[in-house]
Design a protein around this motif. Structure first.
Motif, PDB file in Angstrom:
ATOM      1  N   ILE A  96       0.868  -1.179   0.000  1.00 48.39           N
ATOM      2  CA  ILE A  96       0.000   0.000   0.000  1.00 48.39           C
ATOM      3  C   ILE A  96       0.901   1.225   0.000  1.00 48.39           C
ATOM      4  O   ILE A  96       1.547   1.523   0.998  1.00 48.39           O
ATOM      5  CB  ILE A  96      -0.938   0.013   1.221  1.00 48.39           C
ATOM      6  N   ALA A  97       0.955   1.901  -1.123  1.00 49.07           N
ATOM      7  CA  ALA A  97       1.898   3.011  -1.296  1.00 49.07           C
ATOM      8  C   ALA A  97       1.183   4.346  -1.141  1.00 49.07           C
ATOM      9  O   ALA A  97       0.784   4.974  -2.111  1.00 49.07           O
ATOM     10  CB  ALA A  97       2.573   2.910  -2.660  1.00 49.07           C
ATOM     11  N   ASP A 113      -2.224  13.973 -12.141  1.00 51.59           N
ATOM     12  CA  ASP A 113      -2.725  12.943 -11.241  1.00 51.59           C
ATOM     13  C   ASP A 113      -3.186  13.523  -9.909  1.00 51.59           C
ATOM     14  O   ASP A 113      -2.961  14.704  -9.619  1.00 51.59           O
ATOM     15  CB  ASP A 113      -1.626  11.886 -11.015  1.00 51.59           C
ATOM     16  N   GLU A 114      -3.804  12.666  -9.098  1.00 52.68           N
ATOM     17  CA  GLU A 114      -4.272  13.064  -7.773  1.00 52.68           C
ATOM     18  C   GLU A 114      -3.094  13.505  -6.911  1.00 52.68           C
ATOM     19  O   GLU A 114      -1.993  12.953  -7.012  1.00 52.68           O
ATOM     20  CB  GLU A 114      -4.987  11.895  -7.095  1.00 52.68           C
ATOM     21  N   ASP A 119      -1.695   4.388  -4.214  1.00 53.92           N
ATOM     22  CA  ASP A 119      -1.356   3.498  -5.321  1.00 53.92           C
ATOM     23  C   ASP A 119      -0.057   3.890  -6.042  1.00 53.92           C
ATOM     24  O   ASP A 119       0.120   3.577  -7.212  1.00 53.92           O
ATOM     25  CB  ASP A 119      -2.507   3.472  -6.326  1.00 53.92           C
ATOM     26  N   LEU A 120       0.862   4.563  -5.334  1.00 54.22           N
ATOM     27  CA  LEU A 120       2.139   4.924  -5.962  1.00 54.22           C
ATOM     28  C   LEU A 120       3.136   3.786  -5.725  1.00 54.22           C
ATOM     29  O   LEU A 120       4.099   3.897  -4.975  1.00 54.22           O
ATOM     30  CB  LEU A 120       2.661   6.262  -5.432  1.00 54.22           C
ATOM     31  N   CYS A 121       2.834   2.670  -6.371  1.00 58.21           N
ATOM     32  CA  CYS A 121       3.586   1.424  -6.208  1.00 58.21           C
ATOM     33  C   CYS A 121       5.003   1.571  -6.779  1.00 58.21           C
ATOM     34  O   CYS A 121       5.270   2.477  -7.570  1.00 58.21           O
ATOM     35  CB  CYS A 121       2.859   0.300  -6.938  1.00 58.21           C
ATOM     36  N   HIS A 125       4.395   5.891 -11.593  1.00 57.64           N
ATOM     37  CA  HIS A 125       4.652   7.328 -11.587  1.00 57.64           C
ATOM     38  C   HIS A 125       3.353   8.117 -11.465  1.00 57.64           C
ATOM     39  O   HIS A 125       2.323   7.701 -11.981  1.00 57.64           O
ATOM     40  CB  HIS A 125       5.345   7.762 -12.888  1.00 57.64           C
ATOM     41  N   LYS A 126       3.442   9.250 -10.817  1.00 56.00           N
ATOM     42  CA  LYS A 126       2.379  10.251 -10.819  1.00 56.00           C
ATOM     43  C   LYS A 126       2.972  11.461 -11.524  1.00 56.00           C
ATOM     44  O   LYS A 126       4.094  11.887 -11.229  1.00 56.00           O
ATOM     45  CB  LYS A 126       1.934  10.621  -9.395  1.00 56.00           C
TER      46      LYS A 126
END
Length: 168
Positions: A96-97, A113-114, A119-121, A125-126
């Motif tokens: 859980i990132a 992105d948010e 979800d930054l596994c 990338h965001k």
């Protein structure tokens, strides 16, 4: 013709330059330097266990191998215009990132992105596109903040993971 080289003091982003010779003062000449952008990011889960890397315009600004609740604010000088910011997941041991990112300073808009999530596994990338306008920080009202309040996101072993979990 006389050419002058002027060194602008650190922290000055805009203003006026005047030259004084003997007792004569020149006209004011306006100047503006690069915009100052402040970026803060980190792990906002109830477990401080996630690791991220930050890039601006493809250049690594921050890279670390330890979890951090808060990195920054990192002060970055950028010319007026559009710039790309990338936050990359490096490690999420529990799958859980949780992350957040905030922009301040001379940033007039952020798209992409948010600004927060779970979800930054690793190896994901965001992406954010920011618009910088030198001196904008002075004219912004508090209602124009480009951030979200940091609220710890709950994580537990029973949660469904957004990231693949590898075990040795």
């Amino acid at each position: 013709m006389l050419v002058l080289t002027v060194v602008v003091p650190d922290g000055a982003s805009s203003g006026f330059i005047t030259v004084k010779v003997a007792e004569l003062l020149s006209n004011e000449y306006p100047f503006s330097g690069p915009g100052q952008v402040l970026i803060t990011f980190g792990d906002n889960g109830n477990f401080n266990d996630d690791v991220f890397k930050l890039l601006v315009n493809g250049k690594v600004i921050y890279d670390n191998n330890q979890p951090e609740r808060k990195v920054g604010p990192l002060n970055i000088s950028l010319e007026d215009g559009s710039h790309t910011v990338q936050l990359t997941g490096i490690r999420a041991d529990d799958g859980i990132a949780t992350y957040y990112i905030e922009f301040a300073g001379d940033v007039t808009s952020v798209t992409g992105d948010e600004l927060t999530g779970r979800d930054l596994c690793p190896n994901t990338h965001k992406w954010y596109q920011i618009t910088v306008e030198s001196g904008a920080e002075v004219t912004k009202s508090p209602k124009q903040a480009l951030r979200v309040p940091m609220i710890l996101q709950q994580e537990s072993a029973e949660d469904t993971t957004e990231c693949p979990v590898t075990t040795n």
